[in-house]
Design a protein around this motif. Structure first.
Motif, PDB file in Angstrom:
ATOM      1  N   LEU A  39     -28.416  15.568  -6.479  1.00 27.94           N
ATOM      2  CA  LEU A  39     -27.295  14.632  -6.430  1.00 27.94           C
ATOM      3  C   LEU A  39     -27.027  14.173  -5.002  1.00 27.94           C
ATOM      4  CD1 LEU A  39     -25.014  13.125  -7.828  1.00 27.94           C
ATOM      5  CD2 LEU A  39     -23.616  15.179  -7.606  1.00 27.94           C
ATOM      6  N   GLY A  40     -27.217  15.059  -4.043  1.00 25.96           N
ATOM      7  CA  GLY A  40     -26.986  14.692  -2.645  1.00 25.96           C
ATOM      8  C   GLY A  40     -27.873  13.546  -2.201  1.00 25.96           C
ATOM      9  N   ASN A  41     -29.118  13.515  -2.673  1.00 30.79           N
ATOM     10  CA  ASN A  41     -30.009  12.400  -2.342  1.00 30.79           C
ATOM     11  C   ASN A  41     -29.498  11.100  -2.948  1.00 30.79           C
ATOM     12  OD1 ASN A  41     -31.772  13.932  -0.838  1.00 30.79           O
ATOM     13  ND2 ASN A  41     -33.230  14.222  -2.501  1.00 30.79           N
ATOM     14  N   ALA A  42     -29.012  11.160  -4.184  1.00 32.57           N
ATOM     15  CA  ALA A  42     -28.488   9.953  -4.825  1.00 32.57           C
ATOM     16  C   ALA A  42     -27.276   9.426  -4.060  1.00 32.57           C
ATOM     17  CB  ALA A  42     -28.121  10.236  -6.279  1.00 32.57           C
ATOM     18  N   ILE A  43     -26.410  10.328  -3.607  1.00 30.45           N
ATOM     19  CA  ILE A  43     -25.226   9.915  -2.841  1.00 30.45           C
ATOM     20  C   ILE A  43     -25.647   9.299  -1.508  1.00 30.45           C
ATOM     21  CG2 ILE A  43     -23.127  10.716  -1.687  1.00 30.45           C
ATOM     22  CD1 ILE A  43     -23.020  10.674  -4.811  1.00 30.45           C
ATOM     23  N   ALA A  44     -26.650   9.892  -0.850  1.00 31.14           N
ATOM     24  CA  ALA A  44     -27.146   9.342   0.419  1.00 31.14           C
ATOM     25  C   ALA A  44     -27.716   7.943   0.212  1.00 31.14           C
ATOM     26  CB  ALA A  44     -28.198  10.267   1.023  1.00 31.14           C
ATOM     27  N   ILE A  45     -28.415   7.738  -0.890  1.00 27.54           N
ATOM     28  CA  ILE A  45     -28.981   6.419  -1.194  1.00 27.54           C
ATOM     29  C   ILE A  45     -27.859   5.420  -1.472  1.00 27.54           C
ATOM     30  CG2 ILE A  45     -30.411   5.103  -2.814  1.00 27.54           C
ATOM     31  CD1 ILE A  45     -32.032   7.785  -3.161  1.00 27.54           C
ATOM     32  N   LEU A  46     -26.855   5.835  -2.238  1.00 28.19           N
ATOM     33  CA  LEU A  46     -25.712   4.953  -2.497  1.00 28.19           C
ATOM     34  C   LEU A  46     -25.004   4.577  -1.203  1.00 28.19           C
ATOM     35  CD1 LEU A  46     -24.171   6.599  -5.685  1.00 28.19           C
ATOM     36  CD2 LEU A  46     -25.215   4.327  -5.526  1.00 28.19           C
ATOM     37  N   ASP A  47     -24.835   5.535  -0.307  1.00 29.46           N
ATOM     38  CA  ASP A  47     -24.208   5.246   0.991  1.00 29.46           C
ATOM     39  C   ASP A  47     -25.043   4.253   1.791  1.00 29.46           C
ATOM     40  OD1 ASP A  47     -22.061   6.903   0.491  1.00 29.46           O
ATOM     41  OD2 ASP A  47     -22.868   8.590   1.653  1.00 29.46           O
ATOM     42  N   ALA A  48     -26.372   4.418   1.772  1.00 29.19           N
ATOM     43  CA  ALA A  48     -27.257   3.495   2.489  1.00 29.19           C
ATOM     44  C   ALA A  48     -27.154   2.092   1.894  1.00 29.19           C
ATOM     45  CB  ALA A  48     -28.698   4.002   2.461  1.00 29.19           C
ATOM     46  N   CYS A  49     -27.067   2.007   0.577  1.00 27.71           N
ATOM     47  CA  CYS A  49     -26.907   0.701  -0.074  1.00 27.71           C
ATOM     48  C   CYS A  49     -25.592   0.053   0.349  1.00 27.71           C
ATOM     49  CB  CYS A  49     -26.960   0.852  -1.593  1.00 27.71           C
ATOM     50  SG  CYS A  49     -28.587   1.236  -2.256  1.00 27.71           S
ATOM     51  N   LYS A  50     -24.542   0.846   0.395  1.00 29.26           N
ATOM     52  CA  LYS A  50     -23.236   0.316   0.799  1.00 29.26           C
ATOM     53  C   LYS A  50     -23.288  -0.210   2.233  1.00 29.26           C
ATOM     54  CE  LYS A  50     -18.385   1.494   1.208  1.00 29.26           C
ATOM     55  NZ  LYS A  50     -17.365   2.517   1.010  1.00 29.26           N
ATOM     56  N   GLN A  51     -23.915   0.549   3.132  1.00 33.62           N
ATOM     57  CA  GLN A  51     -24.018   0.122   4.525  1.00 33.62           C
ATOM     58  C   GLN A  51     -24.830  -1.164   4.662  1.00 33.62           C
ATOM     59  OE1 GLN A  51     -25.262   3.198   7.212  1.00 33.62           O
ATOM     60  NE2 GLN A  51     -23.827   4.674   6.349  1.00 33.62           N
ATOM     61  N   ALA A  52     -25.799  -1.359   3.768  1.00 36.82           N
ATOM     62  CA  ALA A  52     -26.625  -2.568   3.801  1.00 36.82           C
ATOM     63  C   ALA A  52     -25.977  -3.711   3.020  1.00 36.82           C
ATOM     64  CB  ALA A  52     -28.009  -2.274   3.242  1.00 36.82           C
ATOM     65  N   ASP A  53     -24.800  -3.468   2.436  1.00 35.81           N
ATOM     66  CA  ASP A  53     -24.074  -4.438   1.615  1.00 35.81           C
ATOM     67  C   ASP A  53     -24.872  -4.830   0.373  1.00 35.81           C
ATOM     68  OD1 ASP A  53     -21.784  -5.867   1.000  1.00 35.81           O
ATOM     69  OD2 ASP A  53     -22.539  -7.704   1.932  1.00 35.81           O
ATOM     70  N   ILE A  54     -25.554  -3.842  -0.210  1.00 36.23           N
ATOM     71  CA  ILE A  54     -26.234  -4.033  -1.494  1.00 36.23           C
ATOM     72  C   ILE A  54     -25.310  -3.474  -2.560  1.00 36.23           C
ATOM     73  CG2 ILE A  54     -28.213  -3.398  -2.921  1.00 36.23           C
ATOM     74  CD1 ILE A  54     -29.858  -3.248  -0.324  1.00 36.23           C
ATOM     75  N   GLN A  55     -24.848  -4.352  -3.446  1.00 37.05           N
ATOM     76  CA  GLN A  55     -23.860  -3.942  -4.435  1.00 37.05           C
ATOM     77  C   GLN A  55     -24.433  -3.778  -5.833  1.00 37.05           C
ATOM     78  OE1 GLN A  55     -20.559  -6.628  -4.114  1.00 37.05           O
ATOM     79  NE2 GLN A  55     -20.464  -6.388  -1.906  1.00 37.05           N
ATOM     80  N   ASN A  56     -25.617  -4.312  -6.068  1.00 43.37           N
ATOM     81  CA  ASN A  56     -26.240  -4.218  -7.377  1.00 43.37           C
ATOM     82  C   ASN A  56     -27.147  -2.986  -7.402  1.00 43.37           C
ATOM     83  OD1 ASN A  56     -27.318  -4.640  -9.874  1.00 43.37           O
ATOM     84  ND2 ASN A  56     -28.291  -6.586  -9.391  1.00 43.37           N
ATOM     85  N   VAL A  57     -26.569  -1.840  -7.748  1.00 41.59           N
ATOM     86  CA  VAL A  57     -27.290  -0.568  -7.774  1.00 41.59           C
ATOM     87  C   VAL A  57     -27.185   0.009  -9.173  1.00 41.59           C
ATOM     88  CG1 VAL A  57     -27.465   1.740  -6.782  1.00 41.59           C
ATOM     89  CG2 VAL A  57     -26.698  -0.168  -5.354  1.00 41.59           C
ATOM     90  N   SER A  58     -28.310   0.461  -9.706  1.00 37.93           N
ATOM     91  CA  SER A  58     -28.299   1.086 -11.026  1.00 37.93           C
ATOM     92  C   SER A  58     -29.134   2.364 -10.995  1.00 37.93           C
ATOM     93  CB  SER A  58     -28.817   0.117 -12.092  1.00 37.93           C
ATOM     94  OG  SER A  58     -30.122  -0.310 -11.784  1.00 37.93           O
ATOM     95  N   PHE A  59     -28.969   3.164 -12.036  1.00 35.37           N
ATOM     96  CA  PHE A  59     -29.686   4.424 -12.159  1.00 35.37           C
ATOM     97  C   PHE A  59     -30.611   4.361 -13.362  1.00 35.37           C
ATOM     98  CE2 PHE A  59     -26.004   5.574  -9.712  1.00 35.37           C
ATOM     99  CZ  PHE A  59     -26.463   6.554  -8.846  1.00 35.37           C
TER     100      PHE A  59
END
Length: 69
Positions: A39-59
């Motif tokens: 789960l920690g990796n998924a959270i790190a990826i979500l944080d990276a997406c947020k920093q890059a202003d990528i809002q369309n994220v799915s699992f």
């Protein structure tokens, strides 16, 4: 974390996502994992997406191999 079949560290992932956001505004990211994913990796990826202003994220779940007899 693997991108295009190549392992990457979170700093490199951030750089990749920043370029994706720059060249493909509105692009999407799919986070795939199996039951062994952390789960920690998924959270790190979500944080990276947020920093890059990528809002369309799915699992997506990776299907387990069928048990052989």
């Amino acid at each position: 974390i693997v991108v295009n079949e190549r392992p990457v560290e979170i700093a490199e992932l951030q750089s990749i996502l920043n370029r994706v956001a720059e060249y493909f505004p509105g692009g999407s990211v799919i986070i795939r994992g199996d039951r062994e994913a952390h789960l920690g990796n998924a959270i790190a990826i979500l944080d990276a997406c947020k920093q890059a202003d990528i809002q369309n994220v799915s699992f997506a779940a990776v299907q387990e191999e069928a048990a052989t007899q």
